[in-house]
Enzyme design. Structure first.
Site, PDB file in Angstrom:
ATOM      1  N   SER A  21       0.896  -1.119  -0.034  1.00 52.45           N
ATOM      2  CA  SER A  21      -0.085  -0.109  -0.060  1.00 52.45           C
ATOM      3  C   SER A  21       0.868   1.216   0.160  1.00 52.45           C
ATOM      4  CB  SER A  21      -0.993  -0.102   1.333  1.00 52.45           C
ATOM      5  OG  SER A  21      -1.794   0.796   1.308  1.00 52.45           O
ATOM      6  N   ASN A  22       0.311   2.319   0.441  1.00 53.13           N
ATOM      7  CA  ASN A  22       0.963   3.611   0.537  1.00 53.13           C
ATOM      8  C   ASN A  22       0.755   4.557   1.451  1.00 53.13           C
ATOM      9  OD1 ASN A  22      -1.114   5.726  -0.633  1.00 53.13           O
ATOM     10  ND2 ASN A  22      -1.085   4.017  -2.396  1.00 53.13           N
ATOM     11  N   ARG A  23       1.098   5.659   1.702  1.00 52.05           N
ATOM     12  CA  ARG A  23       1.026   6.549   2.752  1.00 52.05           C
ATOM     13  C   ARG A  23      -0.149   7.615   2.863  1.00 52.05           C
ATOM     14  NH1 ARG A  23       6.540   9.190   3.676  1.00 52.05           N
ATOM     15  NH2 ARG A  23       5.285  10.599   4.756  1.00 52.05           N
ATOM     16  N   SER A  24      -1.081   7.566   1.897  1.00 56.71           N
ATOM     17  CA  SER A  24      -2.328   8.333   1.596  1.00 56.71           C
ATOM     18  C   SER A  24      -3.111   8.164   2.682  1.00 56.71           C
ATOM     19  CB  SER A  24      -2.735   7.949   0.295  1.00 56.71           C
ATOM     20  OG  SER A  24      -4.088   8.654   0.363  1.00 56.71           O
ATOM     21  N   ALA A  88      -4.840   7.445  -4.266  1.00 54.93           N
ATOM     22  CA  ALA A  88      -3.483   7.102  -4.369  1.00 54.93           C
ATOM     23  C   ALA A  88      -3.449   5.560  -5.138  1.00 54.93           C
ATOM     24  CB  ALA A  88      -2.529   7.437  -3.192  1.00 54.93           C
TER      25      ALA A  88
END
Ligand code: CTP
Length: 213
Positions: A21-24, A88
Site C-alpha cells: 500500500s502507500n502513505r495516503s 493514491a
C-alpha cells in the site's frame, strides 16, 4: 450536480494477511467529498481503506484494491457530471497473491508485480465519460510540466498538482499547497489546511464545469 470522488490508498494483497500500500491518508479526498456535499451536490465517495469517518451526506462505496476501485468507478461514472480522482492508486499489484499465508523460508523473497488498471486514464477512453474530469498529480520534480503531461495523456480538464518533496504538505499531512494545471494556464493555491483548500477546489471545479457547458 452528481459528483464522483475517489480517495485513499489501495491495498494490493500479497497473501491473506499482508498487502502492498502507500502513505495516503485519504484526507484530501474526504475533505473534497464533504465540501461538495456541503455545497448541495450528490456525492459518491469511492474509497480505499482509511481511518477517517465518512463525511455526512455522502454516499460511500468502500473498495480495497486498484482492480476493485476500477470496477466501482466503471459502474457509476456514467451518471456523473463531475469526477475527481484523489485516490493514491497502487501502480502495481502482485501477479499472483498467495491463497495461504507465506511462511518464512529462504533469505530472500521475490514478488512479481504487474501494472494495475489506470482508473483516471480509463475515464474517457474506456468508460466514455464526457463530464468534467479532474485528476491529481503527486510529483517530486518538474511539477507543472509533469502535471501538464498527465492532463493531456489522461484527457483531464484539470490536474491538481502537489509537490510531495516539500515537507509538511501533501501525503499524510493536514495541509497542502497545490498548482491548478489547466490546458491553457496554471494557478497556485498557496499553503492552507486541506479543509480550506477543499472549499477553494470545489469552487474552481464548479467554475470549470459551468464554463465547459
Ligand atoms: N490514478 C488512477 N489509477 C491508477 C493510477 C493513478 O486513477 N492506477 C490517478 C490518481 O488518482 C491521480 C492521477 O491518476 O488522480 C495521477 O496519478 P499518478 O500515479 O501520479 O499518475 P501516473 O500516470 O501513474 O504517473 P507516474 O508515472 O508519475 O506515476
Amino acid at each position: 450536480m452528481n459528483v464522483l470522488v475517489t480517495a485513499g490508498p489501495t491495498r494490493e494483497p500479497i497473501d491473506p494477511v499482508r498487502f502492498l500500500s502507500n502513505r495516503s491518508s485519504g484526507k484530501m479526498g474526504y475533505e473534497l467529498a464533504s465540501a461538495f456535499a456541503g455545497d448541495g451536490h450528490k456525492v459518491l465517495l469511492v474509497s480505499g481503506p482509511t481511518a477517517l469517518d465518512v463525511p455526512e451526506g455522502v454516499d460511500y462505496l468502500p473498495v480495497e484494491t486498484a482492480a476493485g476501485m476500477h470496477e466501482a468507478v466503471g459502474h457509476h461514472i456514467g451518471r456523473m457530471d463531475i469526477a475527481v480522482f484523489a485516490a493514491a492508486v497502487a501502480d502495481y499489484t502482485t501477479a499472483a497473491p498467495a491463497t495461504r499465508k507465506l511462511k518464512k523460508s529462504a533469505d530472500t523473497l521475490r514478488l512479481e508485480l504487474v501494472k494495475t488498471p489506470d482508473i483516471l486514464g480509463s475515464a474517457r477512453q474506456t468508460f466514455g465519460f464526457a463530464g468534467t474530469l479532474v485528476g491529481f498529480a503527486a510529483e517530486t520534480e518538474n511539477l507543472e510540466a509533469n502535471a501538464r503531461d498527465k492532463l493531456t495523456r489522461k484527457g483531464c480538464d484539470l490536474i491538481i498538482a502537489n509537490d510531495v518533496s516539500q515537507p509538511g504538505i501533501g501525503f499524510d499531512s493536514n495541509h497542502n499547497e497545490v498548482l491548478l494545471v489547466y490546458p491553457g494556464h496554471a494557478r497556485l493555491l498557496p499553503r492552507t489546511s486541506k479543509h480550506e483548500l477543499a472549499h477553494q477546489l470545489v469552487q474552481a471545479v464548479l467554475e470549470l464545469h459551468l464554463a465547459k457547458r
